[in-house]
Scaffold this active site. Structure first.
Site, PDB file in Angstrom:
ATOM      1  N   GLY A 140      22.694  51.894 -32.504  1.00 22.62           N
ATOM      2  CA  GLY A 140      21.961  51.524 -33.709  1.00 22.62           C
ATOM      3  C   GLY A 140      21.459  50.093 -33.643  1.00 22.62           C
ATOM      4  O   GLY A 140      21.175  49.567 -32.556  1.00 22.62           O
ATOM      5  N   SER A 141      21.387  49.465 -34.792  1.00 19.11           N
ATOM      6  CA  SER A 141      20.753  48.149 -34.871  1.00 19.11           C
ATOM      7  C   SER A 141      21.485  47.068 -34.092  1.00 19.11           C
ATOM      8  O   SER A 141      20.905  46.007 -33.836  1.00 19.11           O
ATOM      9  CB  SER A 141      20.649  47.713 -36.329  1.00 19.11           C
ATOM     10  N   THR A 142      22.749  47.288 -33.746  1.00 17.23           N
ATOM     11  CA  THR A 142      23.437  46.246 -32.984  1.00 17.23           C
ATOM     12  C   THR A 142      22.735  46.007 -31.662  1.00 17.23           C
ATOM     13  O   THR A 142      22.833  44.941 -31.080  1.00 17.23           O
ATOM     14  CB  THR A 142      24.908  46.604 -32.702  1.00 17.23           C
TER      15      THR A 142
END
Lengths: 485, 476
Positions: free
Chosen positions: A216-218
């Site tokens: 995801g956004s990490t």
């Protein structure tokens, strides 16, 4: 009658010769094969015939041996805080073999290692009982406890690394299991084993090392680093040329932003509020090959990350099209990573661009505490320059101070982080994974980088869930490490 | 040993009796097992075993008495046979005692009782029988008189296990009879009695069997009436195999008979015929006896057979046992784990009898196992040497038969246990637990000693010649 008698004598000699040859064949040529045959119980008998050495955390053993009063296997393995440490120790069972550190360092723990030859010989003369050596780990008991307690009854994993050395500080995975429940071979042990095997939640799976999740956004920190390194971003506070809505390349589908104000947002702002459009466009501009190169420097696509327990290979697809690359740049599509891998990414950023090889065995000790082998920190790669790393750090610190990761703040300590909520499943219908990666920083550099993933949470489907669910766990782990220093 | 004082031209210098050599060797043969006993005790409990003194004295006493009687009644006997038998018997006792100490076997068999004391008693009986044979059998040729009685006795012995109420069927083979609290394996004694019968019979018939035959395709075929006894033996050994499930004994008897026939007649054709008949019988029996089939399957590839055999069948059992035995040997490696430190008790059933050689392999390693094979080979070699030296055909045949049977038995047992040939349930002479075996083999050694004594005894000194004394004395 003497002539046939001599023939009979020769015949008897041949019989003896045949026996001798057969004996050599069995006990010399085939000895190793027979000795290590899977049906040969002697290996297990030997493993448990003497007091097994221990796996040690901060000077205290987290394993033990008890006299099992059994005619077959003399000693049985015991575990202290078994479920908490299971992702580190693995198990050593009389019936089901051994895994992870118990397996990889079996010869040391058993006391059979060649390097223990001198001790064994000495023990033979002094009449002491054979003893196994110890495996001293790099783990931090407080951090491990914080991670395990933080996950609680949620499903997930935590990996924490010391960025400056690569020492693994915590490795938690829930739901977990107690290796002590099936250390023997009785009916109860069998019952415990079978119920673990059947458990749908797969408690025996080491999620911190052996499960890959969409990050995801990490993953945006990787894209940011790649964009800066590639020269696509010169000033992280300058506005980018990003339309709203942003259409994915080769597609007519507009990309959805959870955050507000992403149009032409600066990289700093995009990181702070996790703008998908900005990072997808940047990933596209950097290009697939550069993105692959950057992620591989961090350790993606490497099937041999050994800590020494081997971690599953994290994936950044090398052959996808432009649209796929843009989606992958925000941690969706085919991108998948172990919690350890994300901790490594965070550690490299926190360590000013230098990635240290992660390891969890500090040293191997003989029973008399002589050091047999000591692991020294090793540089694994340099994914980015120091300047780039510090720019990414600035953005990650903003995330924690003023952005989506506020829950990871620790008073008086500089903390950088990034939230993530990874959608997955058919049409993204499954519950998202909540992610949080973070590092803490003091005057003498960063002592800890951590990655947290929480599966199947009841989180709402927005980017805040990583910050809401995973960030407090990361904060507790970092605090535990800082409190020790 | 008298000093040669007579001055005849035909001076008969005494052959050396070698009794002192025997005494020195016996000292080793007693000392080695005593040290082995100490070794096991230290390895298992870390202390000197309690029975060590008594055990050492017991073995020493048996050997000492045997030696004195040999010195007295068989002065010229072979000096190596007795020490070899003593050494093997002593080491056998150690191995059995070692397996007695296994907590696993104790836990597994509820009615567990140690076997070593019983074996020590059987050994004493065996040595007693050894002494009786030496005492009462002044000349082995006496046995010639009992040729046909021997035949009857042998047949009765072999068929005893089939008598209802007397024979016991344990673990598939009907080779035991039960008398009171004792089980006896009559086959072990039949081995000796049959050898006596064969020797007596062949000595008389050898010319007829050798010469009165027709040539057919390069082979000498005997006349029908001479063929009778051969076919009888063949049928008898097949009967043992079929009705008593005893592959080993039938193989042993038939092999012994063929060897003796060959030596008596000096005709190779007997060997060819014997082999043909053995193969024919084996194929015939193997095609319908499941007992034999499972042994063959376990021999060909025990690990594979274990996977394919249906669980809890005879075949699965045989294969499991075979794999355990092979792994036992493999784990021993070159120098073994050391006495008391192996895991050969994983073989479980019959670990100290039929499979005791696996314990040798595991705990003494390739080196120890080869030493044992050579010790056995040496016994056979001394027996055959005795046969060569014997001056009468009966003694020659008897010594050949006994040592040939001994060699065959060792080959069949050790070869079976090591997977060289299909496994047969027989005992390793002197080493394995079992009263009948130990007692019968001591008797066998006694007979061999008696034959060698007769063979090596110097010819009686001729009467002094009074004339010679008168004319040829030269005095300083």
């Amino acid at each position: 009658m003497n002539k046939p008698l001599r023939h009979i004598a020769i015949f008897c000699g041949l019989l003896v010769l045949a026996l001798l040859l057969r004996d050599n064949w069995l006990q010399f040529v085939r000895a190793d094969e027979l000795n290590s045959h899977e049906r040969n119980k002697r290996v297990t008998i030997e493993r448990y015939a003497s007091v097994r050495g221990n796996i040690i955390v901060e000077g205290k053993p987290i394993t033990g041996s008890v006299d099992s009063k059994d005619p077959l296997y003399k000693y049985k393995r015991t575990y202290i805080d078994g479920p908490m440490w299971a992702p580190v120790t693995g198990f050593a069972s009389q019936a089901y073999g051994a895994t992870q550190l118990e397996k990889l360092n079996d010869s040391i723990l058993m006391g059979n290692d060649d390097r223990l030859f001198f001790d064994r010989t000495l023990a033979m003369f002094t009449g002491e009982q054979k003893q196994g050596g110890n495996v001293v780990t790099t783990l931090n008991a407080a951090a491990q406890k914080a991670a395990y307690d933080g996950l609680g009854d949620k499903k997930g994993a935590v990996a924490a690394i010391d960025p400056q050395t690569g020492k693994i500080l915590a490795l938690a995975s829930t739901p977990s299991y107690d290796p002590g429940t099936f250390a023997g071979y009785s009916r109860n042990d069998e019952k415990a084993w079978v119920s673990l095997e059947k458990d749908k939640n797969k408690p025996k799976l080491n999620r911190a090392l052996r499960e890959i999740y969409p990050p995801g956004s990490t993953f945006k920190v990787v894209t940011a680093a790649a964009a800066i390194e590639a020269g696509k971003i010169k000033d992280i506070n300058a506005a980018t040329d990003t339309p709203e809505p942003y259409l994915l390349p080769l597609s007519t589908k507009p990309m959805k932003n959870h955050a507000q104000g992403c149009e032409n947002a600066s990289l700093m702002y995009a990181m702070q509020w996790s703008c998908n459009s900005v990072f997808a466009k940047l990933g596209d501009e950097v290009g697939r090959d550069k993105m692959v190169e950057m992620s591989e420097k961090f350790g993606f696509n490497n099937p041999e990350v050994d800590t020494p327990v081997r971690a599953a290979a994290s994936v950044y697809d090398k052959k996808m099209d432009r649209g796929g690359n843009a989606l992958s740049s925000i941690g969706q599509f085919n991108t998948a990573t172990t919690p350890l891998q994300m901790a490594m990414v965070t550690a490299a950023i926190a360590n000013d661009g230098k990635l240290m090889k992660p390891y969890m065995v500090d040293k191997l000790e003989a029973p008399n505490l002589d050091v047999l082998e000591k692991n020294e920190p090793q540089e694994m790669s340099r994914p980015m320059s120091q300047e780039t790393a510090q720019l990414v750090q600035q953005m990650m610190e903003k995330v924690v101070n003023e952005g989506t990761g506020k829950k990871a703040r620790i008073d008086g300590v500089t903390v950088g982080g990034k939230t993530g909520t990874a959608q997955h499943g058919e049409l993204n219908k499954a519950r998202p994974y909540a992610w949080f990666i973070a590092y803490a920083k003091t005057d003498s550099g960063s002592p800890v980088a951590v990655a947290v993933v929480v599966e199947d949470s009841d989180a709402t489907r927005d980017d805040i869930s990583g910050g809401g669910l995973a960030a407090p766990i990361a904060r507790d782990v970092m605090q535990a490490v800082l409190g020790k220093r | 040993m008298s000093v040669v004082t007579n001055t005849t031209t035909i001076g008969a210098i005494d052959a050396p009796s070698r009794r002192n050599t025997e005494l020195v060797l016996l000292a080793f043969a007693v000392a080695i097992p005593v040290f082995a006993y100490l070794n096991v005790g230290l390895a298992l409990d870390g202390e000197v075993p309690a029975g060590m003194l008594g055990y050492g004295l017991g073995l020493g006493l048996l050997a000492g008495i045997a030696h004195l009687l040999v010195r007295k009644f068989a002065k010229y006997a072979d000096p190596i046979l007795l020490p070899l038998a003593t050494l093997l018997n002593g080491l056998g006792l150690v191995l059995i005692w070692r397996l007695d100490q296994s907590p696993r076997l104790q836990a597994m068999y509820k009615t567990f009782s140690p076997d070593a004391p019983k074996q020590l008693m059987y050994s004493a009986i065996g040595v007693a029988l050894f002494l009786l044979v030496l005492l009462f059998l002044k000349d082995h040729r006496v046995l010639q008189r009992y040729t046909y009685i021997s035949m009857m006795v042998a047949i009765v012995l072999l068929l005893l296990p089939l008598v209802p109420g007397l024979g016991t069927d344990s673990f598939g083979a009907k080779i035991w009879i039960k008398v009171g609290p004792f089980s006896i394996q009559p086959g072990e004694f039949a081995k000796i009695v049959l050898a006596v019968f064969f020797s007596g019979y062949l000595m008389v018939k050898r010319d007829a069997l050798a010469l009165a035959s027709r040539r057919f395709m390069g082979l000498y075929l005997p006349r029908g009436r001479d063929l009778g006894p051969i076919l009888t033996i063949w049928a008898l050994s097949l009967a043992i195999l079929v009705f008593e499930n005893d592959l080993g004994t039938s193989l042993l008897f038939f092999g012994m008979f063929v060897i003796m026939l060959y030596v008596a007649t000096e005709r190779t054709s007997w060997i060819v015929m014997g082999l043909l008949m053995a193969v024919g019988g084996a194929v015939a029996v193997g095609s319908f006896a499941t007992h034999v089939q499972s042994r063959v399957a376990a021999w060909l590839d025990p690990f594979e057979c274990l996977k394919t055999a249906p669980p809890d069948t005879n075949m699965a059992w045989a294969c499991d046992q075979m794999t355990q035995v092979l792994m036992s040997f493999g784990s021993g490696g070159t120098i073994g784990t050391g006495l008391g430190q192996g895991n050969s008790d994983l073989i479980r059933f019959a670990a100290n009898s039929d499979f005791i050689f696996a314990t040798v392999g595991e705990e003494l390693g390739l080196a120890g196992a080869m030493a044992f094979i050579l010790l056995y080979g040496l016994i056979a070699e001394r027996g055959l040497r005795t046969a060569l030296a014997a001056r009468d055909p009966f003694g020659k045949l008897l010594a050949t038969g006994l040592s040939g049977a001994f060699a065959l038995q060792v080959f069949v047992v050790a070869g079976g246990v090591m997977g060289l040939i299909p496994l047969t349930g027989m005992t390793m002479p002197f080493l394995a637990y079992g009263g009948s075996s130990v007692i019968a083999n001591w008797a066998l050694i006694a007979i061999l000693l008696r034959i060698s004594d007769t063979a090596r005894r110097p010819a009686p000194t001729p009467a002094p010649n009074p004339d010679a004394e008168m004319t040829q004395v030269v005095r300083p």
